[in-house]
Motif scaffolding. Sequence first.
Motif, PDB file in Angstrom:
ATOM      1  N   ASP A 117      -5.076  -6.179   2.744  1.00  0.00           N
ATOM      2  CA  ASP A 117      -4.278  -6.054   3.164  1.00  0.00           C
ATOM      3  C   ASP A 117      -5.026  -4.177   2.985  1.00  0.00           C
ATOM      4  O   ASP A 117      -5.816  -3.256   3.788  1.00  0.00           O
ATOM      5  CB  ASP A 117      -3.406  -5.351   3.981  1.00  0.00           C
ATOM      6  CG  ASP A 117      -2.989  -6.695   4.818  1.00  0.00           C
ATOM      7  OD1 ASP A 117      -4.447  -7.540   5.188  1.00  0.00           O
ATOM      8  OD2 ASP A 117      -1.842  -7.001   5.549  1.00  0.00           O
ATOM      9  N   ARG A 118      -5.168  -3.793   1.831  1.00  0.00           N
ATOM     10  CA  ARG A 118      -4.995  -2.645   1.052  1.00  0.00           C
ATOM     11  C   ARG A 118      -6.978  -2.481   0.821  1.00  0.00           C
ATOM     12  O   ARG A 118      -7.440  -1.606   0.442  1.00  0.00           O
ATOM     13  CB  ARG A 118      -5.055  -2.871  -0.408  1.00  0.00           C
ATOM     14  CG  ARG A 118      -3.327  -2.665  -0.062  1.00  0.00           C
ATOM     15  CD  ARG A 118      -2.386  -2.428  -1.859  1.00  0.00           C
ATOM     16  NE  ARG A 118      -3.288  -1.268  -2.003  1.00  0.00           N
ATOM     17  CZ  ARG A 118      -3.223  -0.405  -3.284  1.00  0.00           C
ATOM     18  NH1 ARG A 118      -0.994  -0.974  -4.041  1.00  0.00           N
ATOM     19  NH2 ARG A 118      -3.283   0.812  -3.686  1.00  0.00           N
ATOM     20  N   ASN A 153      -3.577  -7.978  -2.390  1.00  0.00           N
ATOM     21  CA  ASN A 153      -2.793  -7.454  -1.062  1.00  0.00           C
ATOM     22  C   ASN A 153      -4.382  -7.108  -0.507  1.00  0.00           C
ATOM     23  O   ASN A 153      -4.783  -5.411  -0.609  1.00  0.00           O
ATOM     24  CB  ASN A 153      -1.854  -6.736  -1.142  1.00  0.00           C
ATOM     25  CG  ASN A 153      -1.787  -6.049   0.510  1.00  0.00           C
ATOM     26  OD1 ASN A 153      -1.829  -6.737   1.011  1.00  0.00           O
ATOM     27  ND2 ASN A 153      -1.193  -4.646   0.133  1.00  0.00           N
ATOM     28  N   ASP A 193      -3.642   2.200  -7.887  1.00  0.00           N
ATOM     29  CA  ASP A 193      -4.404   2.833  -6.668  1.00  0.00           C
ATOM     30  C   ASP A 193      -5.986   2.719  -6.846  1.00  0.00           C
ATOM     31  O   ASP A 193      -7.034   2.054  -5.967  1.00  0.00           O
ATOM     32  CB  ASP A 193      -4.103   3.787  -6.386  1.00  0.00           C
ATOM     33  CG  ASP A 193      -2.082   3.776  -6.239  1.00  0.00           C
ATOM     34  OD1 ASP A 193      -2.155   2.798  -4.944  1.00  0.00           O
ATOM     35  OD2 ASP A 193      -1.188   4.564  -6.279  1.00  0.00           O
ATOM     36  N   TYR A 217      -7.644  -0.599  -6.944  1.00  0.00           N
ATOM     37  CA  TYR A 217      -7.991  -1.261  -5.753  1.00  0.00           C
ATOM     38  C   TYR A 217      -9.325  -0.360  -4.553  1.00  0.00           C
ATOM     39  O   TYR A 217      -9.875  -0.703  -3.948  1.00  0.00           O
ATOM     40  CB  TYR A 217      -6.210  -0.901  -4.264  1.00  0.00           C
ATOM     41  CG  TYR A 217      -6.184  -2.243  -4.231  1.00  0.00           C
ATOM     42  CD1 TYR A 217      -5.952  -3.318  -3.631  1.00  0.00           C
ATOM     43  CD2 TYR A 217      -4.535  -2.334  -4.968  1.00  0.00           C
ATOM     44  CE1 TYR A 217      -5.515  -4.599  -3.769  1.00  0.00           C
ATOM     45  CE2 TYR A 217      -4.043  -3.603  -5.123  1.00  0.00           C
ATOM     46  CZ  TYR A 217      -4.317  -4.103  -4.252  1.00  0.00           C
ATOM     47  OH  TYR A 217      -3.604  -5.412  -4.548  1.00  0.00           O
ATOM     48  N   PRO A 228      -2.304   7.826  -2.404  1.00  0.00           N
ATOM     49  CA  PRO A 228      -2.119   5.787  -3.628  1.00  0.00           C
ATOM     50  C   PRO A 228      -1.943   7.982  -4.813  1.00  0.00           C
ATOM     51  O   PRO A 228      -3.057   8.341  -3.794  1.00  0.00           O
ATOM     52  CB  PRO A 228      -3.604   6.207  -2.922  1.00  0.00           C
ATOM     53  CG  PRO A 228      -3.691   6.445  -1.827  1.00  0.00           C
ATOM     54  CD  PRO A 228      -2.310   7.187  -1.120  1.00  0.00           C
ATOM     55  N   GLU A 241       0.203  -1.075  -0.156  1.00  0.00           N
ATOM     56  CA  GLU A 241       0.072  -0.359   0.131  1.00  0.00           C
ATOM     57  C   GLU A 241       1.289   1.183   0.662  1.00  0.00           C
ATOM     58  O   GLU A 241       1.566   1.428   0.401  1.00  0.00           O
ATOM     59  CB  GLU A 241      -0.823  -0.417   1.515  1.00  0.00           C
ATOM     60  CG  GLU A 241      -1.785   1.013   1.063  1.00  0.00           C
ATOM     61  CD  GLU A 241      -3.081   0.926   2.597  1.00  0.00           C
ATOM     62  OE1 GLU A 241      -3.804   1.919   2.630  1.00  0.00           O
ATOM     63  OE2 GLU A 241      -3.584   0.154   3.126  1.00  0.00           O
TER      64      GLU A 241
END
Length: 373
Positions: free
Chosen positions: A135-136, A133, A298, A301, A43, A39
Amino acid sequence: MDRRTFIGTVGAGTVAGVAGCLTRDGDGNGDDGSDGDPEPENPDLEGELRVATYSSMVDGENPAGEWLKEVFEEEYPDAELTWTVPENGINQYIERERSDVDLDADVYLGANVDDLVLVDDRLEEGGLLRDLNVDRIDNAERIRDGLDMGDPHGRVLAYDTGYISLVYDETVVDEPETLADLTEPAYEDALLAQNAQSSDPGQAFLLWTIDAYGEDGYLDYWDNLAANGVRILKDWSESYSGAYMEEERPMVVSYSTDQVYANEYGYDMRRHQVAFPNDQGYANPEGMGIFEGASELDLAYEFLDFALSSEAQAVIAQRNVQFPAVEEEFVDLDDEFDQYAHVPPEAVTVGYDRLRGNLEGWVDDWAREFAGQ
């Protein structure tokens, strides 16, 4: 890929689980200890985000895509969301990747396990879409347990799910208790199905029969269906909106949420009964992922996180007439859902590992004998 778009009022219900969960703990080489893309501190949330999807997400009366675009652009005023509908679904991007041509998309919305298997059978293992990912994606932790596509490469997150079932006219035929019943004289010339080469519910029904009869027995079962007069049409629209709604036959392969649609439009509910032969329905979660070559990573996500927000989940469920992907407590939907959207006693699916290396052969073998029925 054929999907359907109905404007219905659906509500929260408990979705039966299929073993596993799409979300997972990070264990790779990312800077934050998770697989996929680290991350960034700042972003980049400007630019054009290109999202590939199926036609009913963006076309027709009041589709979910219209709302998703409007609200996403309100939340990210320096971004523009552009929809693109590939003519041949995920296959278009497989062929473009093979030809080393720009994919011209950042996000794919509408992948199922079959799509992931086709990618890995035709391209390199784990190709085309990025290892996410999670976690993002803050909202990923709200996805229900049981929406596993079994992808060993963590490329997708579910955004809705449905169950393939049978829909029948109870004034003409009785509810079939088993798949074997469909080969009996009581159901002669009764069933409408879809081509497994060109239809998601058609392929799901085929895989359901493979799960029930095995890869050595499913063609024999289809021989019996054919002898009993099954009629196979190109896609869901031709079989349901066309032949079934015109009362050409009293039973069709469809979705367990069809009574939501029937209730919304005031159709005779006797012609929209839902059957779960063998007390089963075939689970078909739909997932979203980010292309490996995404130019707006970015924003991509952020879109995945946005699609799992409470408001977006409600809109997707209502306009696609499917179950939301997130836990019941996170989405506010109409109480009528419990009455009209049905969950099978047992949700079955053929997982990634079993499909890998087999899917295309199964479909091709089926098509040689039955696609023209």
